[in-house]
Enzyme design. Structure first.
Site, PDB file in Angstrom:
ATOM      1  CG  ASN A 227      -1.678   1.232   1.452  1.00 51.02           C
ATOM      2  OD1 ASN A 227      -1.809   2.044   0.528  1.00 51.02           O
ATOM      3  ND2 ASN A 227      -2.221   1.421   2.645  1.00 51.02           N
TER       4      ASN A 227
ATOM      5  CE  LYS B 184      -0.040   3.426   4.678  1.00 50.88           C
ATOM      6  NZ  LYS B 184      -0.084   3.545   6.115  1.00 50.88           N
TER       7      LYS B 184
ATOM      8  CD  GLU C 276      -2.971   5.629   6.601  1.00 54.64           C
ATOM      9  OE1 GLU C 276      -2.949   5.679   5.365  1.00 54.64           O
ATOM     10  OE2 GLU C 276      -2.043   5.149   7.282  1.00 54.64           O
TER      11      GLU C 276
ATOM     12  CD  GLU D 267      -3.361  -2.472   7.254  1.00 52.28           C
ATOM     13  OE1 GLU D 267      -2.262  -2.730   6.765  1.00 52.28           O
ATOM     14  OE2 GLU D 267      -3.980  -1.414   7.018  1.00 52.28           O
TER      15      GLU D 267
END
Ligand code: PGA
Length: 265
Positions: free
Chosen positions: A11, A13, A100, A170
């Site tokens: 990932n 991001k 997030e 996570e």
């Protein structure tokens, strides 16, 4: 049958320009030729680099994933990207409900559920993220929190659909902090998640094959212990997926996971 796929997903991001993405994918692909028994590999760059990443990987055994999407096909939703648009780019995976997104962009278990259903409708594989905050962990709420996220996020799916998804556990306090969750504890929570999946209507038989990844400060030093756990089927890697050597070291450790050859047969 307990054999499951092993998946290492990166990932990225909000990192990497198109040029940088091309370079990183190229380095990763080059390194893969030296690794035997590759796990499934998924790279999730930002939307703007999806095409470059797909081109740069060429014929390599790597899939490209998006980090998010809207659940609607089209319409007046400024700034959003639809599942149809991802399919149009040849994308196979999409991360849904990353902490997030939940923390900064108001995603809830309900929006996660809409997105998971939309992904499956368009033949995209959702990587559904769940995990507790530090506060929830300290108040011994880890198990009920992840169970609720799973039950609500996967609500109203058929067993055939559940069979296609990937889950990522996570813990929020372990993401980007360098504080990794102990492998045995991560394994315990992954088993709780599997049990919750098994308790979804009609899903007892498919729960044993759903890959459950761990994510949160995964690096070349801690991956081996994670891969030795019964219920951890791979990783969702953030920071370490931005460096080719570290990501390749993680893939190398996952390639040694004992069940991999059994899962392939
Ligand atoms: P991290 O991120 O590996 O940098 O902790 C993981 C993630 O957010 O998926």
């Amino acid at each position: 049958m307990s054999a499951r796929r092993t998946i290492i997903a990166g990932n990225w991001k909000m990192n990497k320009t198109r040029q940088e993405a091309k370079g990183l994918v190229g380095e990763i692909v080059k390194g893969l030729s030296a690794i035997k028994n590759l796990p499934e590999i998924v790279l999730c760059p930002p939307f703007t680099s999806l095409t470059e990443a797909a081109e740069a990987k060429g014929q390599a055994a790597v899939e490209i994933g998006a980090q998010n999407m809207d659940w609607r096909d089209s319409g007046a939703y400024t700034g959003e990207i639809s599942p149809l648009m991802l399919v149009d780019l040849g994308i196979k995976y999409v991360v849904i409900g990353h902490s997030e997104r939940r923390q900064y962009f108001g995603e809830t278990n309900q929006t996660v559920n809409e997105k998971v259903k939309a992904a499956l409708k368009h033949n995209l594989v959702p990587i559904v993220c769940v995990g507790e905050t530090l506060d929830e962990r300290e108040n011994e709420l880890t198990d009920p929190v992840v169970s609720r996220q799973i039950a609500a996020g996967l609500a109203d799916l058929s067993d055939e659909d559940v069979k296609k998804i990937v889950v990522a556990y996570e813990p929020v306090w372990a993401i980007g902090t360098g504080k990794v969750c102990e492998a045995t504890e991560a394994n315990r929570v992954c088993a709780v998640i599997r049990k919750t999946v098994a308790n979804l209507k009609g899903c007892a038989a498919v729960a044993p094959v759903v890959p459950i990844l761990y994510g949160g400060s995964v690096n070349p030093k801690n991956i081996e212990e994670q891969m030795a756990q019964e219920d951890i089927d791979g990783s969702l890697v953030g920071g370490a997926s931005l460096k080719a050597d570290e990501f390749l070291a993680i893939i190398t450790a996952a390639a040694k996971r004992p069940r991999l050859s059994a899962a392939k047969s």
